[in-house]
Write a protein that holds these residues in place. Sequence first.
Motif, mmCIF file in Angstrom:
data_model
loop_
_atom_site.group_PDB
_atom_site.id
_atom_site.type_symbol
_atom_site.label_atom_id
_atom_site.label_comp_id
_atom_site.label_asym_id
_atom_site.label_seq_id
_atom_site.Cartn_x
_atom_site.Cartn_y
_atom_site.Cartn_z
ATOM 1 N N TYR A 1 -9.135 -16.422 8.421
ATOM 2 C CA TYR A 1 -8.772 -15.244 7.622
ATOM 3 C C TYR A 1 -7.598 -14.504 8.278
ATOM 4 O O TYR A 1 -6.651 -14.104 7.603
ATOM 5 C CB TYR A 1 -9.975 -14.304 7.479
ATOM 6 C CG TYR A 1 -9.801 -13.300 6.362
ATOM 7 C CD1 TYR A 1 -10.415 -13.486 5.133
ATOM 8 C CD2 TYR A 1 -8.985 -12.173 6.516
ATOM 9 C CE1 TYR A 1 -10.231 -12.595 4.089
ATOM 10 C CE2 TYR A 1 -8.787 -11.279 5.486
ATOM 11 C CZ TYR A 1 -9.423 -11.493 4.276
ATOM 12 O OH TYR A 1 -9.238 -10.608 3.237
ATOM 13 N N LEU B 1 0.640 -11.457 4.375
ATOM 14 C CA LEU B 1 1.253 -10.132 4.539
ATOM 15 C C LEU B 1 2.768 -10.266 4.699
ATOM 16 O O LEU B 1 3.541 -9.427 4.220
ATOM 17 C CB LEU B 1 0.643 -9.435 5.761
ATOM 18 C CG LEU B 1 0.900 -7.944 5.905
ATOM 19 C CD1 LEU B 1 0.372 -7.178 4.702
ATOM 20 C CD2 LEU B 1 0.240 -7.413 7.181
ATOM 21 N N TYR C 1 -0.467 -10.268 -2.376
ATOM 22 C CA TYR C 1 -1.218 -10.459 -1.123
ATOM 23 C C TYR C 1 -2.659 -10.827 -1.441
ATOM 24 O O TYR C 1 -3.204 -11.779 -0.875
ATOM 25 C CB TYR C 1 -1.167 -9.178 -0.273
ATOM 26 C CG TYR C 1 -2.148 -9.194 0.875
ATOM 27 C CD1 TYR C 1 -1.833 -9.829 2.078
ATOM 28 C CD2 TYR C 1 -3.407 -8.597 0.753
ATOM 29 C CE1 TYR C 1 -2.744 -9.866 3.124
ATOM 30 C CE2 TYR C 1 -4.313 -8.630 1.786
ATOM 31 C CZ TYR C 1 -3.983 -9.266 2.971
ATOM 32 O OH TYR C 1 -4.896 -9.308 3.999
ATOM 33 N N GLU D 1 -12.766 -8.640 10.097
ATOM 34 C CA GLU D 1 -11.389 -9.145 10.007
ATOM 35 C C GLU D 1 -10.784 -8.791 8.653
ATOM 36 O O GLU D 1 -9.630 -8.366 8.556
ATOM 37 C CB GLU D 1 -11.411 -10.669 10.196
ATOM 38 C CG GLU D 1 -10.070 -11.277 10.502
ATOM 39 C CD GLU D 1 -9.510 -10.834 11.851
ATOM 40 O OE1 GLU D 1 -8.373 -10.344 11.850
ATOM 41 O OE2 GLU D 1 -10.204 -10.959 12.872
ATOM 42 N N ARG D 2 -11.561 -8.960 7.586
ATOM 43 C CA ARG D 2 -11.062 -8.665 6.244
ATOM 44 C C ARG D 2 -10.755 -7.171 6.088
ATOM 45 O O ARG D 2 -9.732 -6.800 5.494
ATOM 46 C CB ARG D 2 -12.080 -9.088 5.184
ATOM 47 C CG ARG D 2 -11.668 -8.669 3.783
ATOM 48 C CD ARG D 2 -12.412 -9.361 2.693
ATOM 49 N NE ARG D 2 -13.834 -9.010 2.651
ATOM 50 C CZ ARG D 2 -14.675 -9.495 1.749
ATOM 51 N NH1 ARG D 2 -14.251 -10.350 0.845
ATOM 52 N NH2 ARG D 2 -15.926 -9.148 1.760
ATOM 53 N N ALA E 1 -7.485 -6.470 7.912
ATOM 54 C CA ALA E 1 -6.336 -7.071 7.233
ATOM 55 C C ALA E 1 -6.033 -6.340 5.925
ATOM 56 O O ALA E 1 -4.868 -6.105 5.586
ATOM 57 C CB ALA E 1 -6.617 -8.556 6.960
ATOM 58 N N THR E 2 -7.080 -5.964 5.200
ATOM 59 C CA THR E 2 -6.884 -5.245 3.935
ATOM 60 C C THR E 2 -6.254 -3.883 4.184
ATOM 61 O O THR E 2 -5.346 -3.461 3.453
ATOM 62 C CB THR E 2 -8.230 -5.089 3.200
ATOM 63 O OG1 THR E 2 -8.772 -6.388 2.972
ATOM 64 C CG2 THR E 2 -8.050 -4.381 1.867
ATOM 65 N N ALA F 1 -4.331 -3.113 6.660
ATOM 66 C CA ALA F 1 -2.923 -3.334 7.037
ATOM 67 C C ALA F 1 -2.076 -3.617 5.793
ATOM 68 O O ALA F 1 -0.955 -3.110 5.653
ATOM 69 C CB ALA F 1 -2.830 -4.503 8.019
ATOM 70 N N ALA F 2 -2.598 -4.412 4.895
ATOM 71 C CA ALA F 2 -1.854 -4.749 3.670
ATOM 72 C C ALA F 2 -1.663 -3.508 2.799
ATOM 73 O O ALA F 2 -0.572 -3.273 2.269
ATOM 74 C CB ALA F 2 -2.600 -5.843 2.903
ATOM 75 N N GLU F 3 -2.719 -2.735 2.671
ATOM 76 C CA GLU F 3 -2.610 -1.518 1.847
ATOM 77 C C GLU F 3 -1.603 -0.547 2.450
ATOM 78 O O GLU F 3 -0.829 0.089 1.717
ATOM 79 C CB GLU F 3 -3.988 -0.874 1.696
ATOM 80 C CG GLU F 3 -4.888 -1.668 0.751
ATOM 81 C CD GLU F 3 -6.313 -1.133 0.681
ATOM 82 O OE1 GLU F 3 -7.053 -1.578 -0.208
ATOM 83 O OE2 GLU F 3 -6.678 -0.276 1.513
#
Lengths: 149, 59
Positions: free
Chosen positions: A50, A58, A67, B43-44, B47-48, B50-52
């Motif tokens: 993941y 990203l 994304y 982890e998700r 990562a989410t 960071a993306a947002e």
Amino acid sequence: MKYARERLVALVLLSVMCVGCVSAVQTARRATTAAGMGVASADRVVSVGYREAAATALEQAESLSEYREAISGWDTAVDALASAAAGLRALESALDAVEAGLAEDWFPAALRAATSLRHLVAVLHVQGVDIPEEFTTFLTFAEALNGDR
Amino acid sequence: MAIAEVILQIALEIFKAFQKDGLSVLDRPLRDVLPSPLLSETERAAATAAAEAKFRHSA
């Protein structure tokens, strides 16, 4: 009797596993813990996958929706892992309840856990994740239980 | 009886798999072997977030 054949099969399994001659509930706990160790192994593999996929997505995506689309397969894997973990925890709670005399049956919870584990292995297969070795036997067990219904 | 044979075989494989360390390793409660939340859930979430954050700033 509902689940009569499955109960018989489970008893055969539990009898064979019952090396220390502990109770059926104790043996079911051991099977649950074994499956939990397998889920934990798969979780470690998926978390690394993941992280790598998210970093790539990203970098390449131009919007949040892009994304999310890029990472959706790994999201499915995380959801399946969470579902399998919840199924095993529910099974452990059912075993607790039976041991405490608050319930009489844990087998339906075992079947639900088996179903979620079966779904997990399908998702991991699609995602190209190697199935941890200690997971395989319980998954085959899940396949056998579900396939017989 | 094929199903019973399959499950017997699986049971033997489970036994063999844990024979090395002994079955006592399986007497641990689930919370000792399965993290909550799962590593992949953590982890998700990271990562989410960071993306947002990235796409909120670029929007």
